[in-house]
Scaffold this active site. Structure first.
Site, mmCIF file in Angstrom:
data_model
loop_
_atom_site.group_PDB
_atom_site.id
_atom_site.type_symbol
_atom_site.label_atom_id
_atom_site.label_comp_id
_atom_site.label_asym_id
_atom_site.label_seq_id
_atom_site.Cartn_x
_atom_site.Cartn_y
_atom_site.Cartn_z
ATOM 1 N N GLU A 42 0.844 -1.200 0.000
ATOM 2 C CA GLU A 42 0.000 0.000 0.000
ATOM 3 C C GLU A 42 0.879 1.250 0.000
ATOM 4 O OE1 GLU A 42 -3.598 1.799 2.833
ATOM 5 O OE2 GLU A 42 -2.074 0.480 3.696
ATOM 6 N N LYS A 108 -9.718 2.537 -2.221
ATOM 7 C CA LYS A 108 -9.921 1.883 -0.927
ATOM 8 C C LYS A 108 -11.279 2.233 -0.347
ATOM 9 C CE LYS A 108 -7.449 1.450 3.529
ATOM 10 N NZ LYS A 108 -6.281 1.970 4.281
ATOM 11 N N CYS A 142 -5.449 -2.986 2.454
ATOM 12 C CA CYS A 142 -5.192 -2.951 3.888
ATOM 13 C C CYS A 142 -6.427 -3.150 4.770
ATOM 14 C CB CYS A 142 -4.460 -1.649 4.227
ATOM 15 S SG CYS A 142 -3.534 -1.701 5.788
#
Length: 266
Positions: A42, A108, A142
């Site tokens: 990331e 995300k 994540c």
């Protein structure tokens, strides 16, 4: 589905130094020549930072151009996330960059409020499914790992092989104090979704003095690790064979008893 050769690039991202990171990760990616897919952590060009003024690039900036050139040079799909500014909003954006220069993107969905990410970044609302060598792949970022409803693999009549996806990928900056949840959740997501899972985390210490233990891994659909990295810089390569995955789904079709639901992406 054909065998898929994947390289996990577990590196020590330089803090707020995109030029140094391009040089550093470029050298690591070149060690993975011959792979079909290379996975980076990331925010690999900046580190996980809320200083979006210092860390954010644009889609026509140096970071995306560099990634496109590197994919063309190595002949591999390369994925990882960047801080991208677009129309006044910054996104933690995963790019799926192909060797021919075409790409897809995923913003995300779940923003890590404990670090204030939700106050500095815009969130995505759509899952991305990509295909490579017959594998249907779900790339995520994540904190998304903690949300099983968002990640739920479902039986779809329209999908190749009948499942929504075959492989989930999580690119991360997941600090060492929470390494046990990282390791546990990678296995849980594989088991419950009858899919392979890849997690690629960074190592080292970032500009906020947070340590990272790596623990990048490839997990099979029964939760067993095929690759486990330690806490040091590493490029780990393996070839995923689809036969064990398909055989497991055939003999253990838990999807048949799964609960139906509708996901609200608002």
């Amino acid at each position: 589905m054909q065998p898929l050769t994947v390289s996990l690039v577990q590196g020590a991202t330089r803090w707020h130094d995109a030029s140094a990171n391009r040089d550093y990760y470029g050298k690591l990616v070149r060690r993975a020549r011959g792979s079909d897919l290379v996975v980076l952590p990331e925010t690999f060009l900046s580190g996980f930072s809320n200083d979006t003024g210092a860390s954010a690039d644009t889609m026509d900036g140096e970071g995306v151009a560099w990634l496109r050139a590197l994919a063309a040079e190595t002949g591999a799909v390369i994925c990882g996330s960047l801080a991208i500014r677009e129309a006044g909003t910054v996104y933690n954006r995963l790019l799926w960059m192909r060797p021919d220069g075409t790409f897809q993107q995923y913003d995300k969905r779940h923003l890590f409020r404990m670090a204030g990410e939700h106050t500095r970044y815009g969130g995505g609302s759509e899952r991305l499914i990509v295909e490579l060598k017959g594998w249907r792949i779900l790339p995520q970022v994540c904190y998304d790992l903690r949300f099983p409803v968002w990640l739920r693999n479902r039986r779809l009549e329209s999908a190749a092989g009948g499942m929504d996806y075959d492989l989930a990928i999580f690119v991360a900056n997941w600090p060492a104090p929470r390494r046990q949840p990282w390791r546990t959740l990678l296995r849980a997501r594989a088991i419950e979704n009858l899919a392979c899972v890849i997690g690629v985390n960074r190592v080292g210490v970032d500009g906020n003095e947070l340590p990272y233990a790596g623990d990048s891994a490839v997990i099979d659909p029964v939760g067993e690790p095929l690759v486990e990295c330690g806490a040091l810089e590493q490029v780990a390569t393996l070839t995923l064979d689809p036969a064990p995955l398909l055989a497991h789904r055939e003999r253990f079709p838990a999807w048949m008893d799964a609960d139906a639901f509708t996901l609200d992406r608002a």
